[in-house]
Design a protein around this motif. Structure first.
Motif, mmCIF file in Angstrom:
data_model
loop_
_atom_site.group_PDB
_atom_site.id
_atom_site.type_symbol
_atom_site.label_atom_id
_atom_site.label_comp_id
_atom_site.label_asym_id
_atom_site.label_seq_id
_atom_site.Cartn_x
_atom_site.Cartn_y
_atom_site.Cartn_z
ATOM 1 N N CYS A 79 0.871 -1.228 0.092
ATOM 2 C CA CYS A 79 0.023 0.092 0.087
ATOM 3 C C CYS A 79 0.791 1.473 -0.026
ATOM 4 C CB CYS A 79 -0.913 0.097 1.264
ATOM 5 S SG CYS A 79 -0.085 -0.195 2.622
ATOM 6 N N THR A 80 2.021 1.153 0.400
ATOM 7 C CA THR A 80 2.993 2.650 0.402
ATOM 8 C C THR A 80 3.761 2.721 -0.826
ATOM 9 O OG1 THR A 80 4.610 1.275 1.429
ATOM 10 C CG2 THR A 80 3.031 2.378 2.986
ATOM 11 N N THR A 81 3.270 1.853 -1.900
ATOM 12 C CA THR A 81 3.944 2.150 -3.283
ATOM 13 C C THR A 81 3.109 2.785 -4.251
ATOM 14 O OG1 THR A 81 3.224 -0.023 -4.013
ATOM 15 C CG2 THR A 81 5.519 -0.114 -3.005
ATOM 16 N N GLU A 82 1.949 3.166 -3.517
ATOM 17 C CA GLU A 82 0.951 4.137 -4.518
ATOM 18 C C GLU A 82 1.671 5.288 -5.246
ATOM 19 O OE1 GLU A 82 -3.345 4.877 -3.446
ATOM 20 O OE2 GLU A 82 -2.547 6.798 -2.972
ATOM 21 N N TYR A 83 1.106 5.436 -6.390
ATOM 22 C CA TYR A 83 1.477 6.780 -7.315
ATOM 23 C C TYR A 83 0.617 7.054 -8.050
ATOM 24 C CZ TYR A 83 2.574 3.154 -10.816
ATOM 25 O OH TYR A 83 2.315 2.158 -11.891
ATOM 26 N N GLY A 84 0.699 8.347 -8.965
ATOM 27 C CA GLY A 84 -0.267 8.774 -9.854
ATOM 28 C C GLY A 84 0.350 8.649 -11.068
ATOM 29 N N PHE A 85 -0.134 8.619 -12.174
ATOM 30 C CA PHE A 85 0.225 8.575 -13.441
ATOM 31 C C PHE A 85 -0.527 9.533 -14.373
ATOM 32 C CE2 PHE A 85 0.649 6.783 -17.858
ATOM 33 C CZ PHE A 85 2.081 7.316 -17.907
ATOM 34 N N THR A 86 0.217 10.357 -15.074
ATOM 35 C CA THR A 86 -0.759 11.335 -16.165
ATOM 36 C C THR A 86 0.152 11.508 -17.493
ATOM 37 O OG1 THR A 86 -1.853 13.163 -16.213
ATOM 38 C CG2 THR A 86 0.279 13.441 -15.108
ATOM 39 N N ILE A 87 -0.461 11.896 -18.485
ATOM 40 C CA ILE A 87 0.483 12.225 -19.606
ATOM 41 C C ILE A 87 -0.011 13.576 -19.987
ATOM 42 C CG2 ILE A 87 0.554 11.900 -22.124
ATOM 43 C CD1 ILE A 87 0.151 8.646 -21.518
ATOM 44 N N GLU A 88 0.838 14.442 -20.052
ATOM 45 C CA GLU A 88 0.283 15.980 -20.665
ATOM 46 C C GLU A 88 0.942 16.076 -22.018
ATOM 47 O OE1 GLU A 88 2.541 18.363 -17.711
ATOM 48 O OE2 GLU A 88 1.047 17.664 -16.143
ATOM 49 N N THR A 89 -0.108 16.802 -22.456
ATOM 50 C CA THR A 89 0.221 16.973 -23.964
ATOM 51 C C THR A 89 0.524 18.726 -24.651
ATOM 52 O OG1 THR A 89 -1.107 15.246 -24.599
ATOM 53 C CG2 THR A 89 -0.562 16.722 -26.541
ATOM 54 N N SER A 90 1.486 18.931 -25.089
ATOM 55 C CA SER A 90 1.504 20.293 -25.623
ATOM 56 C C SER A 90 1.957 20.279 -27.368
ATOM 57 C CB SER A 90 2.587 20.998 -24.690
ATOM 58 O OG SER A 90 3.695 20.573 -24.720
ATOM 59 N N SER A 91 1.511 21.355 -27.695
ATOM 60 C CA SER A 91 2.024 21.394 -29.301
ATOM 61 C C SER A 91 2.093 23.172 -29.485
ATOM 62 C CB SER A 91 1.136 20.877 -30.090
ATOM 63 O OG SER A 91 -0.226 21.267 -30.183
ATOM 64 N N SER A 92 3.118 23.139 -30.198
ATOM 65 C CA SER A 92 3.170 24.842 -30.586
ATOM 66 C C SER A 92 3.417 24.886 -31.787
ATOM 67 C CB SER A 92 4.142 25.429 -29.636
ATOM 68 O OG SER A 92 5.268 24.823 -29.953
ATOM 69 N N GLU A 93 2.763 25.819 -32.596
ATOM 70 C CA GLU A 93 3.202 26.101 -34.072
ATOM 71 C C GLU A 93 3.852 27.461 -34.169
ATOM 72 O OE1 GLU A 93 -0.552 25.662 -35.841
ATOM 73 O OE2 GLU A 93 -0.768 23.484 -35.475
ATOM 74 N N ALA A 94 4.505 27.632 -35.017
ATOM 75 C CA ALA A 94 5.294 28.828 -35.374
ATOM 76 C C ALA A 94 5.283 29.033 -36.706
ATOM 77 C CB ALA A 94 6.851 28.988 -34.825
ATOM 78 N N TYR A 95 4.989 30.268 -37.288
ATOM 79 C CA TYR A 95 4.888 30.205 -38.630
ATOM 80 C C TYR A 95 5.973 31.473 -38.995
ATOM 81 C CZ TYR A 95 0.519 27.992 -38.498
ATOM 82 O OH TYR A 95 -0.527 27.021 -38.110
ATOM 83 N N LEU A 96 7.246 31.301 -39.833
ATOM 84 C CA LEU A 96 8.086 32.030 -40.141
ATOM 85 C C LEU A 96 7.903 32.414 -41.670
ATOM 86 C CD1 LEU A 96 10.801 30.975 -37.866
ATOM 87 C CD2 LEU A 96 9.277 32.710 -37.621
ATOM 88 N N PRO A 97 8.352 33.429 -42.002
ATOM 89 C CA PRO A 97 8.963 34.707 -41.424
ATOM 90 C C PRO A 97 7.971 35.144 -40.768
ATOM 91 C CG PRO A 97 9.126 35.179 -43.704
ATOM 92 C CD PRO A 97 8.466 33.752 -43.416
ATOM 93 N N LEU A 98 8.177 36.160 -39.634
ATOM 94 C CA LEU A 98 7.308 36.794 -38.979
ATOM 95 C C LEU A 98 7.507 38.249 -39.694
ATOM 96 C CD1 LEU A 98 5.142 37.416 -36.918
ATOM 97 C CD2 LEU A 98 7.005 37.880 -35.352
ATOM 98 N N LEU A 99 6.443 38.963 -40.272
ATOM 99 C CA LEU A 99 6.415 40.449 -40.672
ATOM 100 C C LEU A 99 5.815 41.436 -39.841
ATOM 101 C CD1 LEU A 99 5.582 39.161 -44.286
ATOM 102 C CD2 LEU A 99 7.500 39.479 -43.522
ATOM 103 N N LEU A 100 6.391 42.356 -39.705
ATOM 104 C CA LEU A 100 6.003 43.520 -38.999
ATOM 105 C C LEU A 100 5.953 44.683 -39.634
ATOM 106 C CD1 LEU A 100 8.124 42.849 -35.543
ATOM 107 C CD2 LEU A 100 5.538 42.173 -36.011
ATOM 108 N N HIS A 101 4.937 45.436 -39.530
ATOM 109 C CA HIS A 101 4.701 46.680 -40.456
ATOM 110 C C HIS A 101 4.785 47.809 -39.562
ATOM 111 C CE1 HIS A 101 3.835 49.237 -43.639
ATOM 112 N NE2 HIS A 101 2.544 49.717 -43.090
ATOM 113 N N SER A 102 5.618 48.613 -39.580
ATOM 114 C CA SER A 102 5.271 49.943 -38.595
ATOM 115 C C SER A 102 5.067 51.343 -39.492
ATOM 116 C CB SER A 102 6.647 49.996 -37.878
ATOM 117 O OG SER A 102 7.847 50.261 -38.770
ATOM 118 N N ARG A 103 4.527 52.167 -39.150
ATOM 119 C CA ARG A 103 3.942 53.454 -39.854
ATOM 120 C C ARG A 103 4.776 54.601 -39.112
ATOM 121 N NH1 ARG A 103 -2.165 53.046 -41.706
ATOM 122 N NH2 ARG A 103 -1.652 50.915 -42.624
#
Length: 123
Positions: free
Chosen positions: A99-123
């Protein structure tokens, strides 16, 4: 192996016999980042996580300790192809159980997307 969601959902488990191991399976998407975690270890829990390929035979990666939360384990992985993958969770000491060997288990997911080139316009 029980199918678990690849979204955060904590499952509570334990090592109830000598040389016991738990197997779970989950669907992974190519390019997403997965963090497999054991948490909230009991007084005598010291987990090992092993990740196996879709054939359930080929070891992809393994982790004994989470450097931030010993004796919990953490494995971070990003698959190059999607599919059904398998996780083996066992105690570091194959003779430890109870009973003292109890543990929790989980799987976390993450994804990220980046779109390049990043265009900035200034006035």
């Amino acid at each position: 192996a029980n199918l678990i969601p690849s979204e955060p959902s904590l499952q509570t488990r334990n090592v109830h016999l000598e040389k016991d191991e738990d197997w779970v399976k989950f669907y992974a998407l190519a390019g997403a980042r997965y963090t497999l975690l054991t948490t909230n270890p009991g007084g005598h829990a010291d987990t090992v996580i092993e990740l196996y390929d879709t054939d359930q035979q080929t070891l992809i990666a393994g982790n004994i300790d989470d450097p931030d939360r010993w004796p919990s384990s953490r494995l971070v992985w990003q698959p190059s192809r999607g599919g059904l993958y398998y996780v083996r969770i066992r105690h570091y000491d194959e003779w430890a159980f109870g009973c003292t060997t109890e543990y929790g288990f989980t799987i976390e997911t993450s994804s990220s997307e980046a779109y390049l080139p990043l265009l900035l316009h200034s006035r």
